[in-house]
Design an enzyme around this catalytic site. Structure first.
Site, PDB file in Angstrom:
ATOM      1  CG  PHE A 190       4.331  -1.912 -13.108  1.00  0.00           C
ATOM      2  CD1 PHE A 190       4.248  -3.129 -12.439  1.00  0.00           C
ATOM      3  CD2 PHE A 190       4.535  -1.929 -14.482  1.00  0.00           C
ATOM      4  CE1 PHE A 190       4.377  -4.331 -13.129  1.00  0.00           C
ATOM      5  CE2 PHE A 190       4.660  -3.127 -15.169  1.00  0.00           C
ATOM      6  CZ  PHE A 190       4.579  -4.329 -14.497  1.00  0.00           C
ATOM      7  CE  LYS A 218       1.414  -9.525 -11.196  1.00  0.00           C
ATOM      8  NZ  LYS A 218       0.740  -9.178  -9.935  1.00  0.00           N
ATOM      9  NE  ARG A 278       9.799  -4.109  -0.639  1.00  0.00           N
ATOM     10  CZ  ARG A 278      10.322  -4.179  -1.858  1.00  0.00           C
ATOM     11  NH1 ARG A 278      11.374  -4.944  -2.066  1.00  0.00           N
ATOM     12  NH2 ARG A 278       9.799  -3.494  -2.852  1.00  0.00           N
ATOM     13  CB  ALA A 323      -0.948  -0.015   1.200  1.00  0.00           C
ATOM     14  N   GLY A 327      -4.691  -3.753 -17.245  1.00  0.00           N
ATOM     15  CA  GLY A 327      -3.687  -3.431 -18.251  1.00  0.00           C
ATOM     16  C   GLY A 327      -2.809  -2.306 -17.727  1.00  0.00           C
ATOM     17  CE1 TYR A 362       4.430  -8.379 -13.117  1.00  0.00           C
ATOM     18  CE2 TYR A 362       3.527  -8.081 -15.323  1.00  0.00           C
ATOM     19  CZ  TYR A 362       3.462  -7.858 -13.953  1.00  0.00           C
ATOM     20  OH  TYR A 362       2.424  -7.112 -13.431  1.00  0.00           O
ATOM     21  N   GLY A 401       0.997   3.412  -5.802  1.00  0.00           N
ATOM     22  CA  GLY A 401       0.192   2.853  -6.887  1.00  0.00           C
ATOM     23  C   GLY A 401      -1.172   2.311  -6.495  1.00  0.00           C
TER      24      GLY A 401
HETATM   25  P1  NDP Z   1       3.916   0.095  -7.565  1.00  0.00           P
HETATM   26  O1  NDP Z   1       5.369  -0.138  -7.796  1.00  0.00           O
HETATM   27  O2  NDP Z   1       3.426   1.499  -7.585  1.00  0.00           O
HETATM   28  O3  NDP Z   1       3.480  -0.576  -6.185  1.00  0.00           O
HETATM   29  C1  NDP Z   1       3.933  -1.850  -5.801  1.00  0.00           C
HETATM   30  C2  NDP Z   1       3.652  -2.071  -4.341  1.00  0.00           C
HETATM   31  O4  NDP Z   1       4.071  -3.403  -4.001  1.00  0.00           O
HETATM   32  C3  NDP Z   1       4.404  -1.112  -3.443  1.00  0.00           C
HETATM   33  O5  NDP Z   1       3.572  -0.685  -2.405  1.00  0.00           O
HETATM   34  C4  NDP Z   1       5.535  -1.962  -2.885  1.00  0.00           C
HETATM   35  O6  NDP Z   1       5.854  -1.541  -1.568  1.00  0.00           O
HETATM   36  C5  NDP Z   1       4.888  -3.349  -2.842  1.00  0.00           C
HETATM   37  N1  NDP Z   1       5.891  -4.391  -2.851  1.00  0.00           N
HETATM   38  C6  NDP Z   1       6.737  -4.731  -3.864  1.00  0.00           C
HETATM   39  N2  NDP Z   1       7.560  -5.709  -3.456  1.00  0.00           N
HETATM   40  C7  NDP Z   1       7.240  -5.993  -2.164  1.00  0.00           C
HETATM   41  C8  NDP Z   1       7.736  -6.898  -1.192  1.00  0.00           C
HETATM   42  N3  NDP Z   1       8.742  -7.734  -1.476  1.00  0.00           N
HETATM   43  N4  NDP Z   1       7.169  -6.918   0.023  1.00  0.00           N
HETATM   44  C9  NDP Z   1       6.154  -6.078   0.311  1.00  0.00           C
HETATM   45  N5  NDP Z   1       5.625  -5.209  -0.543  1.00  0.00           N
HETATM   46  C10 NDP Z   1       6.171  -5.160  -1.765  1.00  0.00           C
HETATM   47  O7  NDP Z   1       3.168  -0.766  -8.663  1.00  0.00           O
HETATM   48  P2  NDP Z   1       1.600  -1.042  -8.918  1.00  0.00           P
HETATM   49  O8  NDP Z   1       0.765  -0.346  -7.949  1.00  0.00           O
HETATM   50  O9  NDP Z   1       1.363  -0.820 -10.346  1.00  0.00           O
HETATM   51  O10 NDP Z   1       1.574  -2.607  -8.678  1.00  0.00           O
HETATM   52  C11 NDP Z   1       0.685  -3.238  -7.800  1.00  0.00           C
HETATM   53  C12 NDP Z   1       0.300  -4.595  -8.358  1.00  0.00           C
HETATM   54  O11 NDP Z   1      -0.402  -4.390  -9.591  1.00  0.00           O
HETATM   55  C13 NDP Z   1       1.480  -5.501  -8.713  1.00  0.00           C
HETATM   56  O12 NDP Z   1       1.139  -6.815  -8.317  1.00  0.00           O
HETATM   57  C14 NDP Z   1       1.579  -5.395 -10.232  1.00  0.00           C
HETATM   58  O13 NDP Z   1       2.148  -6.540 -10.802  1.00  0.00           O
HETATM   59  C15 NDP Z   1       0.119  -5.259 -10.581  1.00  0.00           C
HETATM   60  N6  NDP Z   1      -0.174  -4.677 -11.891  1.00  0.00           N
HETATM   61  C16 NDP Z   1       0.310  -3.446 -12.251  1.00  0.00           C
HETATM   62  C17 NDP Z   1       0.007  -2.919 -13.495  1.00  0.00           C
HETATM   63  C18 NDP Z   1       0.556  -1.631 -13.962  1.00  0.00           C
HETATM   64  O14 NDP Z   1       0.573  -1.399 -15.196  1.00  0.00           O
HETATM   65  N7  NDP Z   1       0.989  -0.729 -13.086  1.00  0.00           N
HETATM   66  C19 NDP Z   1      -0.892  -3.630 -14.403  1.00  0.00           C
HETATM   67  C20 NDP Z   1      -1.324  -4.906 -13.943  1.00  0.00           C
HETATM   68  C21 NDP Z   1      -0.999  -5.386 -12.720  1.00  0.00           C
HETATM   69  P3  NDP Z   1       7.339  -1.398  -0.968  1.00  0.00           P
HETATM   70  O15 NDP Z   1       8.268  -1.092  -2.102  1.00  0.00           O
HETATM   71  O16 NDP Z   1       7.206  -0.295   0.036  1.00  0.00           O
HETATM   72  O17 NDP Z   1       7.584  -2.710  -0.322  1.00  0.00           O
HETATM   73  C1  8X3 Z   2       1.525  -4.838 -15.879  1.00  0.00           C
HETATM   74  C2  8X3 Z   2       0.945  -4.638 -17.234  1.00  0.00           C
HETATM   75  O1  8X3 Z   2       1.154  -5.254 -19.687  1.00  0.00           O
HETATM   76  O2  8X3 Z   2       3.102  -4.200 -18.616  1.00  0.00           O
HETATM   77  O3  8X3 Z   2       1.086  -6.004 -15.298  1.00  0.00           O
HETATM   78  O4  8X3 Z   2       2.539  -6.486 -18.176  1.00  0.00           O
HETATM   79  S1  8X3 Z   2       1.993  -5.188 -18.457  1.00  0.00           S
END
Ligand code: NDP
Ligand code: 8X3
Length: 251
Positions: free
Chosen positions: A188, A155, A32, A8, A182, A151, A11
């Site tokens: 990210f 997923k 973290r 949290a 998407g 990756y 993103g």
């Molecule tokens: P962000 O990088 O903005 O957020 C990722 C979050 O995951 C951060 O809060 C980070 O917190 C946490 N995180 C990562 N690694 C760890 C760990 N080892 N332990 C605990 N927390 C962790 O990316 P998004 O919000 O985009 O990603 C959130 C989810 O959405 C992911 O699962 C991603 O694969 C998925 N997703 C994203 C898309 C995109 O295009 N953005 C599309 C589809 C899916 P911290 O670093 O503080 O630990």
């Molecule tokens: C993140 C979206 O299309 O870059 O899950 O893999 S994509």
């Protein structure tokens, strides 16, 4: 109502935390980066009259996962919704040039971390006689694309686990669902491209991507259906995205 949201600190997870809190839910927020957790907690508590608990741990570390989840007291143990959001992509390139450390980070976070958190929390849901697990997968869990290899595999794995968990938990009355987004403009791509802001920004060039807030709307919608309704999956794309590789970048 209580939502437990992993990842949290930015993103989608941060947007979910804000959305649930704004609607009066108490929330557990994890990640973290402790400073971000604490400042989000203060901000939310200033704006909403809800309880916020922070848990600062790495989902890859089973001992940390266990100790944090076992520390939840009687009140916080009654989690209604678990949002398994913590995750990342590290690198994007041909399989034959893949870097083991990047791959292990993705497998350990996106799959093993989700498995650890869920395995530790689900007995509490079973004890409470209700609960809802919402996994954040991806378009990359529906179709594979070049350079996405590991990756995409993680997923696809999240979606496979979702289906199997639903079968295993149906008789306990636990809902299991998945949200598959998407392209969303969060941190990210900065993480995926290891801090290269130029490449990260180019991911979203010429079109309007999803925001974390757009996805939080879907998660909240899923979480607030009546007890007899389980939305199995929400697959959400930007209007300008037709597939992993086909975009209308004319804006
Ligand atoms: P962000 O990088 O903005 O957020 C990722 C979050 O995951 C951060 O809060 C980070 O917190 C946490 N995180 C990562 N690694 C760890 C760990 N080892 N332990 C605990 N927390 C962790 O990316 P998004 O919000 O985009 O990603 C959130 C989810 O959405 C992911 O699962 C991603 O694969 C998925 N997703 C994203 C898309 C995109 O295009 N953005 C599309 C589809 C899916 P911290 O670093 O503080 O630990
Ligand atoms: C993140 C979206 O299309 O870059 O899950 O893999 S994509």
């Amino acid at each position: 109502m209580i939502a437990y949201i992993t990842g949290a600190t930015s993103g989608i997870g941060e947007a979910c935390a804000r959305k649930f809190a704004a609607q009066g839910w108490d929330i557990v927020i994890t990640g973290r980066r402790i400073e971000r957790l604490e400042s989000l907690k203060s901000e939310i508590q200033r704006e909403c009259s809800v309880k916020v608990l922070t848990q600062n741990y790495d989902v890859r570390n089973l001992e940390e996962v266990k100790s944090n989840i076992h520390q939840l007291d009687e009140y916080w143990s009654k989690v209604d919704v678990l949002v398994n959001n913590a995750g990342l992509a590290v690198g994007k390139g041909p399989f034959q040039e893949g870097i083991y450390d990047d791959w292990e980070r993705m497998i350990d976070t996106n799959l093993k971390g989700l498995i650890y958190v869920t395995r530790e929390l689900v007995p509490k849901m079973i004890e409470n006689g209700k609960g809802h697990i919402i996994n954040i997968a991806s378009l990359a869990g529906i179709e594979s694309y070049g350079g996405g290899n590991v990756y995409c595999a993680t997923k696809h794995g999240v979606r496979a686990l979702t289906r199997s968990m639903r079968i295993d938990l149906v008789r306990q009355g636990i809902k299991v669902s998945v949200v598959s987004p998407g392209a969303a403009d969060t941190e990210f791509s900065i993480v995926r491209y290891k801090g290269d802001k130029e490449v990260a920004d180019s991911t979203y060039e010429g079109y309007v991507p999803l925001s974390g807030e757009d996805i939080a709307e879907s998660v909240f919608f899923m979480a607030t259906q009546p007890p007899h309704v389980n939305i199995e999956e929400i697959f959400i794309l930007p209007t300008a995205q037709a597939s992993s590789t086909i975009f209308n970048r004319s804006n």
